[in-house]
Write a protein that holds these residues in place. Structure first.
Motif, PDB file in Angstrom:
ATOM      1  N   ARG A 123       0.736  -1.027   0.001  1.00  0.00           N
ATOM      2  CA  ARG A 123       0.062  -0.041   0.034  1.00  0.00           C
ATOM      3  C   ARG A 123       0.814   1.411   0.038  1.00  0.00           C
ATOM      4  N   HIS A 124       2.029   1.182   0.597  1.00  0.00           N
ATOM      5  CA  HIS A 124       2.944   2.470   0.674  1.00  0.00           C
ATOM      6  C   HIS A 124       3.651   2.782  -0.648  1.00  0.00           C
ATOM      7  N   ALA A 125       3.823   1.511  -1.554  1.00  0.00           N
ATOM      8  CA  ALA A 125       4.778   1.879  -2.504  1.00  0.00           C
ATOM      9  C   ALA A 125       4.546   2.974  -3.412  1.00  0.00           C
ATOM     10  N   PRO A 126       3.378   3.067  -3.754  1.00  0.00           N
ATOM     11  CA  PRO A 126       3.007   4.190  -4.572  1.00  0.00           C
ATOM     12  C   PRO A 126       3.623   5.478  -4.551  1.00  0.00           C
ATOM     13  N   LEU A 127       3.024   5.899  -3.013  1.00  0.00           N
ATOM     14  CA  LEU A 127       3.427   7.377  -2.759  1.00  0.00           C
ATOM     15  C   LEU A 127       5.027   7.413  -2.504  1.00  0.00           C
ATOM     16  N   MET A 128       5.825   6.340  -2.059  1.00  0.00           N
ATOM     17  CA  MET A 128       6.948   6.193  -1.884  1.00  0.00           C
ATOM     18  C   MET A 128       7.684   6.358  -3.261  1.00  0.00           C
ATOM     19  N   ASP A 129       7.210   5.820  -4.341  1.00  0.00           N
ATOM     20  CA  ASP A 129       7.824   5.606  -5.643  1.00  0.00           C
ATOM     21  C   ASP A 129       7.655   7.087  -6.342  1.00  0.00           C
ATOM     22  N   THR A 157      -5.786   6.617  -3.377  1.00  0.00           N
ATOM     23  CA  THR A 157      -5.198   5.149  -3.565  1.00  0.00           C
ATOM     24  C   THR A 157      -4.674   4.809  -2.005  1.00  0.00           C
ATOM     25  N   TYR A 158      -3.986   5.600  -1.446  1.00  0.00           N
ATOM     26  CA  TYR A 158      -3.439   5.312   0.072  1.00  0.00           C
ATOM     27  C   TYR A 158      -4.501   4.924   0.759  1.00  0.00           C
ATOM     28  N   GLY A 159      -5.624   5.299   0.690  1.00  0.00           N
ATOM     29  CA  GLY A 159      -6.861   5.175   1.639  1.00  0.00           C
ATOM     30  C   GLY A 159      -7.622   3.959   1.104  1.00  0.00           C
ATOM     31  N   SER A 160      -7.954   3.689   0.084  1.00  0.00           N
ATOM     32  CA  SER A 160      -8.570   2.639  -0.366  1.00  0.00           C
ATOM     33  C   SER A 160      -8.035   1.365  -1.136  1.00  0.00           C
ATOM     34  N   GLY A 161      -6.476   1.421  -1.275  1.00  0.00           N
ATOM     35  CA  GLY A 161      -5.881   0.490  -2.029  1.00  0.00           C
ATOM     36  C   GLY A 161      -6.076   0.466  -3.377  1.00  0.00           C
ATOM     37  N   THR A 206      -4.742   0.327 -13.576  1.00  0.00           N
ATOM     38  CA  THR A 206      -5.592  -0.017 -12.329  1.00  0.00           C
ATOM     39  C   THR A 206      -5.092  -1.390 -11.659  1.00  0.00           C
ATOM     40  N   ALA A 207      -5.120  -0.906 -10.186  1.00  0.00           N
ATOM     41  CA  ALA A 207      -4.419  -2.216  -9.563  1.00  0.00           C
ATOM     42  C   ALA A 207      -4.988  -2.071  -8.089  1.00  0.00           C
ATOM     43  N   TYR A 208      -4.464  -3.066  -7.125  1.00  0.00           N
ATOM     44  CA  TYR A 208      -4.670  -3.103  -5.803  1.00  0.00           C
ATOM     45  C   TYR A 208      -3.509  -3.197  -5.057  1.00  0.00           C
ATOM     46  N   PHE A 209      -3.323  -2.398  -4.122  1.00  0.00           N
ATOM     47  CA  PHE A 209      -2.159  -2.485  -2.909  1.00  0.00           C
ATOM     48  C   PHE A 209      -2.491  -2.568  -1.955  1.00  0.00           C
ATOM     49  N   HIS A 210      -1.853  -3.843  -1.254  1.00  0.00           N
ATOM     50  CA  HIS A 210      -2.173  -4.529   0.035  1.00  0.00           C
ATOM     51  C   HIS A 210      -1.587  -3.839   1.234  1.00  0.00           C
ATOM     52  N   ARG A 211      -2.089  -3.797   2.294  1.00  0.00           N
ATOM     53  CA  ARG A 211      -1.647  -3.767   3.731  1.00  0.00           C
ATOM     54  C   ARG A 211      -1.159  -5.357   4.012  1.00  0.00           C
ATOM     55  N   VAL A 240       8.647  -3.241   9.538  1.00  0.00           N
ATOM     56  CA  VAL A 240       8.856  -2.598   8.341  1.00  0.00           C
ATOM     57  C   VAL A 240       8.466  -3.657   7.035  1.00  0.00           C
ATOM     58  N   LEU A 241       7.529  -4.602   7.262  1.00  0.00           N
ATOM     59  CA  LEU A 241       7.115  -5.212   5.975  1.00  0.00           C
ATOM     60  C   LEU A 241       6.575  -4.173   5.144  1.00  0.00           C
ATOM     61  N   GLY A 242       5.752  -3.382   5.665  1.00  0.00           N
ATOM     62  CA  GLY A 242       4.814  -2.457   4.571  1.00  0.00           C
ATOM     63  C   GLY A 242       5.740  -1.676   3.776  1.00  0.00           C
ATOM     64  N   ALA A 243       7.195  -1.405   4.299  1.00  0.00           N
ATOM     65  CA  ALA A 243       7.977  -0.454   3.502  1.00  0.00           C
ATOM     66  C   ALA A 243       8.554  -0.957   2.356  1.00  0.00           C
ATOM     67  N   SER A 244       8.481  -2.374   2.098  1.00  0.00           N
ATOM     68  CA  SER A 244       8.842  -2.994   0.905  1.00  0.00           C
ATOM     69  C   SER A 244       8.074  -2.599  -0.397  1.00  0.00           C
ATOM     70  N   ALA A 245       8.336  -2.647  -1.295  1.00  0.00           N
ATOM     71  CA  ALA A 245       7.706  -2.265  -2.755  1.00  0.00           C
ATOM     72  C   ALA A 245       6.698  -3.430  -2.755  1.00  0.00           C
ATOM     73  N   HIS A 246       7.054  -4.716  -2.754  1.00  0.00           N
ATOM     74  CA  HIS A 246       6.356  -5.719  -2.737  1.00  0.00           C
ATOM     75  C   HIS A 246       6.257  -6.602  -1.632  1.00  0.00           C
ATOM     76  N   LEU A 247       5.285  -7.367  -1.159  1.00  0.00           N
ATOM     77  CA  LEU A 247       5.242  -8.451  -0.060  1.00  0.00           C
ATOM     78  C   LEU A 247       5.086  -9.884  -0.756  1.00  0.00           C
TER      79      LEU A 247
END
Length: 259
Positions: free
Chosen positions: A142-148, A166-170, A180-185, A243-250
């Motif tokens: 979920r955090h990757a798009p904003l960071m990128d 996007t950060y709010g809804s995923g 169009t995609a979905y980003f996970h917590r 720190v899991l969520g700080a990775s671009a991918h899980l």
């Protein structure tokens, strides 16, 4: 389909820039830990042109790749003749049950914006994997798009509202440059695995928290000391829940229950 056919070239994504090479190296390292030994049968769902399928086949695995995009399936068939290939949908796999020792979904979950579809894809992975086998998925954090986009200098008055939404809804807004995609917590992954009938998975951060430090472009000659330290850091903290969520991918992995 439109994105991968008309907009984006997937074939060299994991080799053309440092971030892609980091993702590929770390994913291969994690798969080496999680998969049963060769010559097990691995089903690569959403495997694209075969970046991981070819690597697994070279390592002695039996590999069957399924992808929704016909051009990807054709490329995989051409480049990796040892891999069997079919066109298909992760939610409705054209395969018999219990046919694989391991099933990979390294792309489908972040292309399915509805939870019911993601759970359906995981349910199909469960159906086609033998008891005692493993299901491994990759998702975008979920955090990757904003960071990128911040590291690219692309956040402005036009893109900021979409990024915050996007950060709010995923659900990603293509104004970001991605489809169009979905980003996970991380917790959502656990919930979706359980909803599909799988045990709660083990979670891994793929790139670790330092991936934004890597240059946006450059050949392999750019993979020097900084790249090596980012890689070491990613391996060191790969299971750290803080720190899991700080990775671009899980990456998430669960064993199919026996019995």
């Amino acid at each position: 389909m439109r994105y991968y056919t008309d907009v984006f070239v997937e074939a060299d994504r994991l080799s053309r820039a440092p971030h892609g090479r980091l993702e590929a190296l770390r994913t291969r390292d994690l798969l080496a830990q999680l998969l049963p030994p060769a010559p097990a049968m691995v089903l690569d769902v959403g495997g694209g042109p075969g970046a991981y399928a070819g690597w697994l086949a070279d390592a002695g695995y039996q590999v069957h790749l399924v992808d929704l995009v016909p051009a990807h399936a054709a490329a995989a068939r051409h480049v990796h003749p040892a891999v069997t290939v079919a066109v298909g949908d992760a939610r409705r796999l054209p395969l018999a049950g219990r046919c694989a020792d391991a099933t990979l979904l390294l792309g489908p979950l972040y292309h399915l914006t509805e939870r019911a579809d993601r759970v359906a894809a995981l349910g199909e992975a469960l159906r086609v994997t033998r008891p005692g086998g493993v299901v491994v998925t990759a998702t975008i954090s979920r955090h990757a798009p904003l960071m990128d986009l911040i590291r690219q200098g692309r956040v402005d008055d036009r893109t900021r509202p979409a990024l915050l939404a996007t950060y709010g809804s995923g659900v990603n807004d293509p104004v970001s440059g991605f489809t169009t995609a979905y980003f996970h917590r991380p917790a959502e992954l656990v919930d979706e695995f359980r909803a599909a009938g799988l045990p709660g998975p083990e979670l891994y951060g793929v790139e670790g928290p330092l991936w934004p430090l890597l240059p946006l472009a450059g050949g392999a000659e750019t993979d020097g000391r900084l790249f090596a330290e980012v890689l070491r850091c990613a391996a060191l903290v790969e299971r750290d829940p803080e720190v899991l969520g700080a990775s671009a991918h899980l990456l998430a992995a669960a064993r199919v229950p026996r019995g």
